[in-house]
Design a protein around this motif. Structure first.
Motif, mmCIF file in Angstrom:
data_model
loop_
_atom_site.group_PDB
_atom_site.id
_atom_site.type_symbol
_atom_site.label_atom_id
_atom_site.label_comp_id
_atom_site.label_asym_id
_atom_site.label_seq_id
_atom_site.Cartn_x
_atom_site.Cartn_y
_atom_site.Cartn_z
ATOM 1 N N MET A 193 -80.083 -66.854 38.454
ATOM 2 C CA MET A 193 -80.266 -65.400 38.468
ATOM 3 C C MET A 193 -80.318 -64.949 39.927
ATOM 4 O O MET A 193 -81.180 -65.398 40.695
ATOM 5 C CB MET A 193 -81.558 -65.011 37.730
ATOM 6 N N ILE A 194 -79.377 -64.101 40.296
ATOM 7 C CA ILE A 194 -79.277 -63.646 41.686
ATOM 8 C C ILE A 194 -80.085 -62.355 41.837
ATOM 9 O O ILE A 194 -79.785 -61.342 41.193
ATOM 10 C CB ILE A 194 -77.799 -63.374 42.063
ATOM 11 N N CYS A 195 -81.099 -62.417 42.690
ATOM 12 C CA CYS A 195 -82.016 -61.272 42.852
ATOM 13 C C CYS A 195 -82.271 -61.050 44.347
ATOM 14 O O CYS A 195 -83.416 -60.944 44.788
ATOM 15 C CB CYS A 195 -83.348 -61.541 42.154
ATOM 16 N N ASN A 196 -81.198 -61.019 45.130
ATOM 17 C CA ASN A 196 -81.386 -61.009 46.592
ATOM 18 C C ASN A 196 -81.476 -59.611 47.195
ATOM 19 O O ASN A 196 -81.564 -59.471 48.417
ATOM 20 C CB ASN A 196 -80.261 -61.791 47.280
ATOM 21 N N GLY A 197 -81.465 -58.550 46.333
ATOM 22 C CA GLY A 197 -81.639 -57.187 46.850
ATOM 23 C C GLY A 197 -80.366 -56.659 47.485
ATOM 24 O O GLY A 197 -79.480 -57.434 47.845
ATOM 25 N N HIS A 198 -80.284 -55.332 47.603
ATOM 26 C CA HIS A 198 -79.084 -54.782 48.242
ATOM 27 C C HIS A 198 -79.398 -53.616 49.169
ATOM 28 O O HIS A 198 -78.677 -52.636 49.232
ATOM 29 C CB HIS A 198 -78.013 -54.437 47.203
ATOM 30 N N TYR A 199 -80.554 -53.732 49.866
ATOM 31 C CA TYR A 199 -80.894 -52.735 50.891
ATOM 32 C C TYR A 199 -81.131 -53.439 52.219
ATOM 33 O O TYR A 199 -82.181 -53.305 52.838
ATOM 34 C CB TYR A 199 -82.122 -51.930 50.476
ATOM 35 N N LYS A 200 -80.157 -54.216 52.612
ATOM 36 C CA LYS A 200 -80.356 -55.042 53.804
ATOM 37 C C LYS A 200 -79.132 -54.988 54.721
ATOM 38 O O LYS A 200 -79.263 -54.889 55.939
ATOM 39 C CB LYS A 200 -80.599 -56.496 53.328
ATOM 40 N N ASP A 201 -77.934 -55.044 54.139
ATOM 41 C CA ASP A 201 -76.719 -55.116 54.953
ATOM 42 C C ASP A 201 -76.147 -53.722 55.186
ATOM 43 O O ASP A 201 -75.630 -53.073 54.268
ATOM 44 C CB ASP A 201 -75.685 -56.021 54.267
#
Ligand code: FAD
Length: 405
Positions: free
Chosen positions: A145-153
């Motif tokens: 399960m990929i839960c790495n967030g998307h408010y970083k790049d």
């Protein structure tokens, strides 16, 4: 079944909680030493004093832009805070309480950055690196399960003449506090949630704030900020706008959003990632190529915590045998999907749920026959979205209103 989760932010913890509830064995890989992801305020950016990468784009004194009722997991209510729109510290405290209640930290592998996720037969190879000594290890799992967030790049648009600008240039992912803009003339590029919120903070100390907007600002701007159209060019310390007006500026802050990024996914995963799109995913969750790979938290403009709950439960219902996914061919045929012939919406908006949140939640629940997200959640979300559009004081007004209710 043994499940690997990438990230111990709100999505990864929620995924972990549901895995444990289903009696799956679970490891949650977290590259920092903290749970809570974005909700940790870290004063520095880049790397911290121990050389650990800083993940969070959180800034000082942030108040949530959704009421706490829309930021709760389904099996833990908030403490009785008087106000509806709570602070970053209060949200983090809530996430920690959740983690403690379900003993999630016991399953977190701290300081372990996942560097490779690769399908190998019926299993998944997970390669991870200890960020303190760069040592690498490999382990195998049945599902991921990929839960790495998307408010970083950060997304940073190209602007003609930007090289001629001598002042401070930054992106909201590095913004921490408004104080550094004291007495300055600041150009904020972008008027989404961050641009509007940050313009309010910087306006309180800056000499002047200009906000360059592609379309209508997400929230109304503070009275003292000057709304401008797109920037045509930067000429030294002058910003020239597409309406022919110009302004002298000392600093530029890009609030131009974030891109999806999964640098650890091997090509063999079959996932295509562009700035604004991740595909092919069934229901924006499950890899169509490899149905034991799931992404939690890809949709945008929605109430994230309830989203994590229902997305995790939807995926796990396919693993525990309660729900059988349609075949790959069937999915591709009946999906409004980028790889199907006619996507119904532009790809850049594909993951933006907004008003479709209720419908999305309902369809997941009905299809897999899992517990619904109470409809009041999406109703409240629509109400909040409408309030946010018309009044910059939406947080205060809603508090007053709900107190009366
Ligand atoms: P994150 O919180 O980003 O967590 C991801 C985790 O994965 C991190 O701990 C990270 O270190 C880890 N990780 C990443 N890559 C790897 C790797 N390769 N290996 C191991 N670990 C890895 N949402 C709201 O609901 N309300 C709000 O008011 C709100 N305000 C926001 C304000 C700001 C400034 C920002 C940036 C976001 C805001 N959000 C808000 C959205 C917020 O991101 C979500 O609430 C939530 O934090 C998303 O959870 P997540 O677990 O998907 O991602």
């Amino acid at each position: 079944m043994k499940i690997a989760i990438v990230g111990a932010g709100p999505a990864g913890l929620c995924a972990g909680r549901h895995c444990l509830k289903e009696n799956f064995s679970v490891d949650i890989f977290e590259q920092t030493g903290l749970i809570g992801g974005t909700w940790n305020y870290v004063a520095c950016t880049g790397y911290d004093e121990d050389g650990i990468p800083v993940h969070s784009s959180m800034y000082k004194d942030l108040k949530a832009n959704l009421p706490k009722q829309l930021m709760s997991y389904e099996d833990l209510p908030y403490k009785v805070y008087q106000e509806s729109y709570i602070s970053q510290e209060q949200v983090l405290d809530y996430i920690k309480t959740y983690s403690k209640k379900f003993r999630l930290e016991d399953h977190v592998k701290f300081f372990k950055r996942v560097v490779n996720v690769e399908p190998q037969g019926n299993t998944w190879l997970i390669e991870f690196e200890d960020v303190r000594n760069n040592r690498r290890e490999v382990q195998f799992y049945d599902a991921v399960m990929i839960c790495n967030g998307h408010y970083k790049d950060a997304i940073i648009p190209e602007i003609s003449g930007i090289c001629s600008f001598q002042g401070d240039i930054s992106h909201s992912c590095h913004y921490r506090t408004h104080e550094i803009y004291k007495g300055k003339r600041v150009l904020i590029i972008g008027a989404g949630t961050s641009g509007c919120d940050i313009s309010g903070k910087i306006s309180s100390v800056a000499d002047k704030v200009y906000v360059s907007c592609k379309s209508k600002p997400f929230f109304p701007l503070p009275d003292s900020a000057c709304e401008k159209p797109l920037v045509k060019e930067i000429d030294g310390n002058t910003a020239v706008f597409t309406d022919g007006t110009s302004a002298k500026i000392d600093a530029i802050l890009y609030c131009t959003g974030y891109r999806y990024s999964f640098p650890f996914l091997s090509k063999k995963c079959g996932i295509n990632v562009t700035d604004k799109n991740v595909h092919p995913l069934y229901k924006q969750i499950i890899s169509i190529e490899h149905p034991t790979l799931a992404f939690i938290g890809v949709p945008l403009l929605t109430c994230y915590f309830p989203l994590f709950d229902i997305q995790a439960r939807f995926f796990l219902s396919t693993l525990n045998g309660h729900y059988k996914l349609p075949s790959k061919e069937e999915i591709l045929q009946r999906l409004n999907h980028p790889v199907a012939s006619k996507p119904s919406r532009p790809l850049t908006k594909y993951h933006v749920l907004g008003e479709a949140t209720a419908d999305y939640f309902e369809k997941l629940a009905t299809e897999a026959n899992i517990k619904r997200i109470p409809p009041v959640i999406s109703k409240l979300f629509i109400y909040v979205m409408m309030r946010r559009c018309v009044n910059e004081r939406f947080r205060i007004i809603d508090d007053e209103r709900w107190e009366k209710l």
